[in-house]
Design an enzyme around this catalytic site. Structure first.
Site, PDB file in Angstrom:
ATOM      1  N   HIS A  34       0.874  -1.178   0.000  1.00  0.00           N
ATOM      2  CA  HIS A  34       0.000   0.000   0.000  1.00  0.00           C
ATOM      3  C   HIS A  34       0.916   1.234   0.000  1.00  0.00           C
ATOM      4  CE1 HIS A  34      -2.779   2.959   1.835  1.00  0.00           C
ATOM      5  NE2 HIS A  34      -3.773   2.146   1.514  1.00  0.00           N
ATOM      6  N   ASP A  56       3.242  -4.305   8.034  1.00  0.00           N
ATOM      7  CA  ASP A  56       1.984  -3.595   7.796  1.00  0.00           C
ATOM      8  C   ASP A  56       0.873  -4.628   7.959  1.00  0.00           C
ATOM      9  OD1 ASP A  56      -0.323  -2.539   6.775  1.00  0.00           O
ATOM     10  OD2 ASP A  56       0.605  -1.645   5.007  1.00  0.00           O
ATOM     11  N   GLN A  69      -4.430  -5.286   7.118  1.00  0.00           N
ATOM     12  CA  GLN A  69      -5.456  -6.229   6.647  1.00  0.00           C
ATOM     13  C   GLN A  69      -5.403  -7.552   7.411  1.00  0.00           C
ATOM     14  OE1 GLN A  69      -7.831  -5.381   4.647  1.00  0.00           O
ATOM     15  NE2 GLN A  69      -7.017  -3.425   3.928  1.00  0.00           N
ATOM     16  N   LYS A 120     -10.477  -0.884  10.275  1.00  0.00           N
ATOM     17  CA  LYS A 120     -10.491  -2.105   9.468  1.00  0.00           C
ATOM     18  C   LYS A 120     -10.780  -3.317  10.348  1.00  0.00           C
ATOM     19  CE  LYS A 120      -7.191  -0.114   6.230  1.00  0.00           C
ATOM     20  NZ  LYS A 120      -8.076   0.221   5.109  1.00  0.00           N
ATOM     21  N   CYS A 131      -4.924   2.466  -3.609  1.00  0.00           N
ATOM     22  CA  CYS A 131      -3.725   3.027  -2.951  1.00  0.00           C
ATOM     23  C   CYS A 131      -2.553   2.047  -3.056  1.00  0.00           C
ATOM     24  CB  CYS A 131      -3.980   3.387  -1.496  1.00  0.00           C
ATOM     25  SG  CYS A 131      -5.191   4.689  -1.296  1.00  0.00           S
TER      26      CYS A 131
HETATM   27  N1  PLP Z   1      -1.760  -0.697   4.612  1.00  0.00           N
HETATM   28  C1  PLP Z   1      -2.704  -1.485   4.085  1.00  0.00           C
HETATM   29  C2  PLP Z   1      -2.355  -2.882   3.671  1.00  0.00           C
HETATM   30  C3  PLP Z   1      -4.002  -0.996   3.932  1.00  0.00           C
HETATM   31  O1  PLP Z   1      -4.945  -1.790   3.420  1.00  0.00           O
HETATM   32  C4  PLP Z   1      -4.289   0.319   4.326  1.00  0.00           C
HETATM   33  C5  PLP Z   1      -5.633   0.878   4.094  1.00  0.00           C
HETATM   34  O2  PLP Z   1      -6.340   0.476   3.202  1.00  0.00           O
HETATM   35  C6  PLP Z   1      -3.277   1.085   4.893  1.00  0.00           C
HETATM   36  C7  PLP Z   1      -2.025   0.544   5.012  1.00  0.00           C
HETATM   37  C8  PLP Z   1      -3.538   2.475   5.377  1.00  0.00           C
HETATM   38  O3  PLP Z   1      -4.443   2.428   6.437  1.00  0.00           O
HETATM   39  P1  PLP Z   1      -5.040   3.774   7.052  1.00  0.00           P
HETATM   40  O4  PLP Z   1      -5.620   4.533   5.898  1.00  0.00           O
HETATM   41  O5  PLP Z   1      -6.069   3.285   8.021  1.00  0.00           O
HETATM   42  O6  PLP Z   1      -3.925   4.496   7.703  1.00  0.00           O
END
Ligand code: PLP
Length: 414
Positions: A131, A208, A211, A234, A372
């Site tokens: 992401h 990260d 998910q 999430k 993203c």
């Molecule tokens: N990393 C992953 C794998 C994500 O799916 C997301 C959000 O979709 C993020 C990071 C960023 O999360 P946030 O927008 O809650 O900071």
């Protein structure tokens, strides 16, 4: 067609009853089917109630005052930290830093550990699946320190091959920062051998887990990573709250990032000294109601049971992938063997944005675009996809509905 999952129909019904947004009807009174959990999950009732209790009964600031409402707020805020720590099997609540979400957690790590540890030529190793939240902070840091971003490519099916990944470590690798589950393709990355390899070479590891945390049991001590990042929205909690977990020794060694109230021990015009973690990294008034809501979310998930959540997730996502791939003109983007939570696809002759809009007219909420994660879209040869994403509330009926709606959209669109 039906699928047997670890969460039976009665329990699914009970879970859904706890998620009021799922009862919504949209457009011309069509029952909504929510297949956008990878972007944000619906809010659970106990979360809504916990936030309301704070707002109505003790909406005071934390850690600062001696009056009763402030004590109650502080107690609830720190109890939420303890709930989150228990949920991820952290050694102590103090290892959990509240942030705005995964993005802020990774930026915090980059601006503390990264800024104080990385030098010109040092490598930050990520994967092709990341992401933007696990790409751009490192690029920003590279501009300041001269560190270099190095990328583990994926296979054509969107999986990460462990041997290929291990071959990407070099003598200059200082950090492995890797997604556990791809939000764009649903790939589950086998991160354990990568973490073990990094550890054996003294390389710091950040996961990260945006998910992962609401989809499977997470035991940070068993995982062996140095830090993980995740988001409350999430995992059935509120928006604007998330966490950086890092083990105590590492957290202790990190310099502050943002300055202000709460993160200090003493302040004078000659200089300041720092509070201990986690408060060293929580400058200013935190998202108190968000944290309290997140505490309620993890208790709600614990009540369901994370082993059952994970088993349901694998079954339901697998079924979704099978059903969608069986529809004429639909092509899955990413066909990894191990998949959780998300299925990305394109439809021959229909732009993803149009497809998403037409599905919405049938009450089906999906996400379209690059999610993203532009680099992985490019790697898979598409500019964007339609993504259907699931959670522990996803029912067989939801999958029937998207299968029927997508079939109809394709027929009508021609
Ligand atoms: N990393 C992953 C794998 C994500 O799916 C997301 C959000 O979709 C993020 C990071 C960023 O999360 P946030 O927008 O809650 O900071």
């Amino acid at each position: 067609m039906s699928v047997s999952t670890a969460i039976g129909p009665d329990q699914i019904a009970a879970i859904r009853a706890d998620l009021p947004a799922l009862a919504r009807r949209v457009h011309d009174d069509v029952p909504a089917v929510y297949l956008d959990a990878a972007a944000s999950t619906p809010r659970a009732k106990p979360v809504i109630e916990a936030v309301r209790a704070f707002d109505e009964q003790f909406p005071a600031n934390v850690h600062r005052a001696t009056h009763q409402m402030a004590s109650e707020a502080t107690e609830a805020f720190e109890a939420a930290r303890a709930d989150v720590a228990r949920f991820i099997s952290a050694a102590a609540p103090g290892e959990v830093v509240f942030t705005r979400g995964t993005t802020e957690a990774i930026n915090l790590f980059a601006n503390t550990w990264g800024a104080s540890s990385l030098q010109a030529g040092d490598e930050v190793l990520i994967t092709a699946l990341e992401h933007h939240a696990n790409i751009v902070p490192w690029q920003l840091l590279a501009q300041r320190t001269g560190c270099v971003l190095s990328v583990i490519d994926c296979e054509d099916d969107g999986s990460i091959d462990t041997e290929r990944a291990l071959s990407c470590f070099s003598d200059r690798t200082r950090l492995l920062s890797v997604t556990w589950i791809s939000n764009a393709l649903g790939t589950i990355v086998d991160i354990e051998p990568l973490i073990a390899h990094a550890r054996s070479r003294g390389i710091t590891t950040l996961v990260d887990a945006a998910q992962a945390v609401g989809h499977r049991p997470v035991d940070v001590r068993a995982l062996g990573a140095d830090a993980i990042a995740f988001s409350g929205h999430k995992m059935f909690g509120p928006t604007g709250i998330g966490c950086l977990w890092a083990h105590g020794e590492l957290l202790d060694s990190l310099p502050p990032w943002q300055g202000g109230g709460e993160m200090i021990d003493t302040v004078s015009f000659d200089g300041s000294t720092w509070n201990t973690p986690p408060w060293r990294f929580e400058a200013g008034t935190p998202n108190i109601s968000g944290a309290i809501g997140l505490g309620a979310a993890v208790r709600w998930l614990e009540h369901i049971g994370m082993d059952a959540v994970a088993a349901h997730d694998l079954a339901v996502t697998g079924d979704l992938a099978r059903r969608l791939s069986g529809i004429d003109r639909v092509r899955l983007v990413g066909t990894p063997t191990h998949r959780s939570g998300a299925v990305s696809f394109v439809v021959d002759g229909i732009h993803p944005a149009d497809c998403g809009m037409l599905l919405d007219r049938h009450g089906i909420a999906v996400r379209t675009g690059h999610h993203c994660a532009e680099p992985i879209m490019r790697r898979m040869g598409v500019s964007g996809t339609v993504r259907a994403s699931t959670g522990c509330f996803t029912s067989v009926d939801d999958i029937d509905r998207i299968e029927q709606a997508l079939t109809r959209v394709i027929e009508v669109f021609g």
